[in-house]
Write a protein that holds these residues in place. Structure first.
Motif, PDB file in Angstrom:
ATOM      1  N   UNK A 288       0.825  -1.207   0.000  1.00  0.00           N
ATOM      2  CA  UNK A 288       0.000   0.000   0.000  1.00  0.00           C
ATOM      3  C   UNK A 288       0.856   1.252   0.000  1.00  0.00           C
ATOM      4  N   UNK A 289       1.968   1.181   0.704  1.00  0.00           N
ATOM      5  CA  UNK A 289       2.881   2.328   0.742  1.00  0.00           C
ATOM      6  C   UNK A 289       3.458   2.582  -0.644  1.00  0.00           C
ATOM      7  N   UNK A 290       3.924   1.524  -1.303  1.00  0.00           N
ATOM      8  CA  UNK A 290       4.484   1.674  -2.647  1.00  0.00           C
ATOM      9  C   UNK A 290       3.436   2.174  -3.635  1.00  0.00           C
ATOM     10  N   UNK A 291       2.221   1.737  -3.468  1.00  0.00           N
ATOM     11  CA  UNK A 291       1.139   2.188  -4.352  1.00  0.00           C
ATOM     12  C   UNK A 291       0.890   3.678  -4.178  1.00  0.00           C
ATOM     13  N   UNK A 292       0.987   4.155  -2.943  1.00  0.00           N
ATOM     14  CA  UNK A 292       0.803   5.578  -2.676  1.00  0.00           C
ATOM     15  C   UNK A 292       1.875   6.395  -3.387  1.00  0.00           C
ATOM     16  N   UNK A 293       3.110   5.924  -3.341  1.00  0.00           N
ATOM     17  CA  UNK A 293       4.206   6.633  -3.996  1.00  0.00           C
ATOM     18  C   UNK A 293       3.993   6.691  -5.505  1.00  0.00           C
ATOM     19  N   UNK A 294       3.504   5.620  -6.083  1.00  0.00           N
ATOM     20  CA  UNK A 294       3.282   5.584  -7.533  1.00  0.00           C
ATOM     21  C   UNK A 294       2.201   6.565  -7.962  1.00  0.00           C
ATOM     22  N   UNK A 295       1.172   6.704  -7.149  1.00  0.00           N
ATOM     23  CA  UNK A 295       0.065   7.593  -7.517  1.00  0.00           C
ATOM     24  C   UNK A 295       0.365   9.048  -7.215  1.00  0.00           C
ATOM     25  N   UNK A 296       1.397   9.303  -6.350  1.00  0.00           N
ATOM     26  CA  UNK A 296       1.754  10.679  -6.009  1.00  0.00           C
ATOM     27  C   UNK A 296       3.251  10.878  -6.228  1.00  0.00           C
ATOM     28  N   UNK A 297       3.670  11.125  -7.452  1.00  0.00           N
ATOM     29  CA  UNK A 297       5.107  11.189  -7.759  1.00  0.00           C
ATOM     30  C   UNK A 297       5.841  12.339  -7.100  1.00  0.00           C
ATOM     31  N   UNK A 298       5.117  13.369  -6.686  1.00  0.00           N
ATOM     32  CA  UNK A 298       5.770  14.505  -6.037  1.00  0.00           C
ATOM     33  C   UNK A 298       5.933  14.304  -4.528  1.00  0.00           C
ATOM     34  N   UNK A 299       5.381  13.214  -3.998  1.00  0.00           N
ATOM     35  CA  UNK A 299       5.433  12.967  -2.556  1.00  0.00           C
ATOM     36  C   UNK A 299       6.704  12.225  -2.182  1.00  0.00           C
ATOM     37  N   UNK A 300       7.418  12.730  -1.183  1.00  0.00           N
ATOM     38  CA  UNK A 300       8.612  12.070  -0.665  1.00  0.00           C
ATOM     39  C   UNK A 300       8.229  11.368   0.636  1.00  0.00           C
ATOM     40  N   UNK A 301       8.226  10.056   0.582  1.00  0.00           N
ATOM     41  CA  UNK A 301       7.776   9.252   1.713  1.00  0.00           C
ATOM     42  C   UNK A 301       8.972   8.701   2.474  1.00  0.00           C
ATOM     43  N   UNK A 302       8.986   8.892   3.799  1.00  0.00           N
ATOM     44  CA  UNK A 302      10.072   8.405   4.649  1.00  0.00           C
ATOM     45  C   UNK A 302       9.501   7.414   5.658  1.00  0.00           C
ATOM     46  N   UNK A 303      10.060   6.201   5.668  1.00  0.00           N
ATOM     47  CA  UNK A 303       9.571   5.158   6.578  1.00  0.00           C
ATOM     48  C   UNK A 303      10.645   4.657   7.533  1.00  0.00           C
ATOM     49  N   UNK A 304      11.818   5.269   7.513  1.00  0.00           N
ATOM     50  CA  UNK A 304      12.917   4.797   8.347  1.00  0.00           C
ATOM     51  C   UNK A 304      13.188   5.646   9.571  1.00  0.00           C
ATOM     52  N   UNK A 305      12.336   6.618   9.841  1.00  0.00           N
ATOM     53  CA  UNK A 305      12.525   7.459  11.011  1.00  0.00           C
ATOM     54  C   UNK A 305      13.391   8.672  10.772  1.00  0.00           C
ATOM     55  N   UNK A 306      13.843   8.897   9.537  1.00  0.00           N
ATOM     56  CA  UNK A 306      14.677  10.061   9.253  1.00  0.00           C
ATOM     57  C   UNK A 306      13.866  11.345   9.351  1.00  0.00           C
ATOM     58  N   UNK A 307      14.574  12.437   9.649  1.00  0.00           N
ATOM     59  CA  UNK A 307      13.908  13.727   9.737  1.00  0.00           C
ATOM     60  C   UNK A 307      13.512  14.185   8.341  1.00  0.00           C
TER      61      UNK A 307
END
Length: 481
Positions: free
Chosen positions: A420-439
């Motif tokens: 689901x996370x990867x699908x979100x990234x594909x549908x929103x190419x301008x969105x930068x998604x961080x899942x590793x706890x980085x600032x």
């Protein structure tokens, strides 16, 4: 290589270019180069390149091209150790420097005072021509906890006598410098506007005891991890009515009375109170105050509760606030976010990371937030929900278009469903998604010397909602939709 003078930034690890002929790369560089920023460079390589620059100045007809031309005015470097030899070489090779920004990242304690560390004698070599206006000397804590153990008040006193024209100074890791040394800087530099001290373990309220008797007009002040500083010192500092940016992160002795004094500052736009022991009363002071706050960080202020939000947004702050950090406040719940939504505060940054009681209800409320008649959470550009205990897969549907149309940075816990996370990234190419706890928003690095770099451009300090240096345009939003 370079046809014109100006600014050159090289974000490289120069340890990979350890070759005797490396300096020949610079043979076509413009001798009008005025600003140079380099990534990590080994100390011995740097000293060798500075030696070429010194020799080229001393010998007529010397043909070996130096890296550091005498015309250089701004220099920013990272090395493994800042030493007396390095300071002396820079001062000799670059007599026109107005900006000097040095940071070291030692992986072990310096072995001796003279060979691998900075001492009082080294500080005396700074600014021999009196042209320096911006100085930053930072010992990073990235690898181990260490400090400039061979520098004390005497070195700072002697340096301040030669640096009376300083407009900004950043000092990090000077563990043996006391109020005497810091006061010498304040009283010797009448044009000082920006002061930053990190890990000032001996800095106390006495530094600002008689600041009202000076001609100082401080606009940017950072006193991170100065644990002996109390409300009294901040009350004295608040006599500087032009204060624009104030960072008091992890000053663990500060409380509500400090905020009460700051609430009267008519130009304070950015305030960092992370890790202090303030309570809801402090938020009441800010809400009733005159500060036109654009950015407020309360990360780790564990005494705050949900009630602090309506107190903060009771006055004009709700109109000016654009960036708010409420991370690591254990008692904060979805109810607090509901208050923000109902107040229609035009937030573009909201950080809620590591709050166990924040959940899907907050996401739903933010997604439907209205501002000036526009729905869909239209103002948010950054939302950090990393490790929020109540966020589940149900929240993912609220990040689908057309909701959150301007969102560009999103922090989530990596354990959520990867598909689901990867699908979100594909549908929103301008969105930068961080899942590793980085600032979110900026690369992870030590920015202790940023004020010294951008002395003429305070956009990073005053407009934190313009992430990554580029505000989100309407055209970009339209393209995504």
């Amino acid at each position: 290589m370079f046809e014109f003078g100006g600014t050159l930034s090289l974000a490289l690890d120069f340890s990979k270019f350890d070759d005797p002929s490396f300096s020949h790369v610079w043979s076509s560089a413009s001798q009008g180069l005025s600003s140079l920023e380099m990534g990590f460079i080994p100390l011995q390589m740097l000293l060798a390149l500075l030696a070429v620059a010194i020799e080229s100045r001393q010998r007529i007809g010397y043909v070996k091209a130096p890296v550091f031309f005498p015309s250089l005015q701004k220099l920013r470097l990272t090395v493994e150790f800042i030493t007396d030899d390095l300071i002396g070489s820079i001062s000799t090779a670059l007599p026109l420097l107005t900006h000097l920004d040095l940071q070291d990242s030692p992986i072990m304690e310096p072995e001796s005072a003279t060979a691998t560390d900075l001492t009082d004698a080294g500080l005396q070599q700074i600014n021999p021509k009196g042209k320096l206006k911006h100085l930053s000397l930072i010992r990073s804590q990235e690898f181990i906890y260490t400090s400039f153990r061979h520098v004390n008040d005497l070195g700072i006193l002697l340096m301040s006598e030669k640096c009376s024209n300083l407009e900004s100074i950043c000092l990090g890791g000077f563990s043996r410098v006391t109020d005497t040394g810091f006061r010498a800087i304040i009283h010797s530099c009448p044009g000082l506007h920006k002061l930053k001290v990190t890990n000032g373990s001996h800095l106390t309220d006495l530094v600002f005891h008689d600041i009202v008797a000076t001609s100082l007009c401080l606009t940017h002040v950072s006193l991170r991890w100065c644990t002996l500083l109390t409300d009294v010192g901040i009350e004295r500092l608040s006599f500087n009515k032009d204060l624009n940016v104030l960072d008091l992160k992890d000053c663990k002795s500060l409380g509500d009375e400090a905020v009460r004094a700051l609430s009267c500052l008519p130009r304070l736009r950015k305030l960092v109170l992370d890790g202090t022991v303030i309570t809801n009363q402090a938020m009441e002071y800010l809400g009733a105050g005159v500060c036109p706050l654009a950015s407020l960080s309360l990360r780790g202020c564990y005494k705050l509760t949900n009630d602090c939000i309506p107190l903060l947004l009771a006055g004009s702050v709700k109109e000016s606030l654009h960036a708010l950090d409420l991370s690591r406040i254990p008692s904060l719940t979805d109810d607090a976010i509901m208050v923000i939504v109902r107040a229609r505060t035009p937030l573009t940054e909201l950080r809620l990371r590591e709050n166990p009681e924040i959940g899907d209800a907050s996401v739903k409320a933010l997604a439907s937030m209205q501002f000036e008649g526009v729905t869909c959470g239209s103002t948010l550009q950054l939302l950090d929900l990393y490790d929020c205990g109540g966020i589940t897969l149900l929240a993912m549907k609220w990040f689908k278009k057309p909701l959150f149309p301007r969102l560009r940075w999103l922090g989530l816990k990596g354990s959520l469903n990867r598909i689901m996370v990867d699908a979100l990234v594909l549908t929103r190419p301008f969105l930068r998604l961080a899942c590793g706890g980085e600032e979110l928003g900026t690369p992870y690095r030590d920015t202790s010397g940023e004020w010294c770099r951008h002395e003429d451009d305070d956009s990073e300090d005053l407009e934190p909602w313009q992430l990554d240096g580029e505000p989100v345009s309407d055209a970009e939003t339209t393209n995504e939709e």
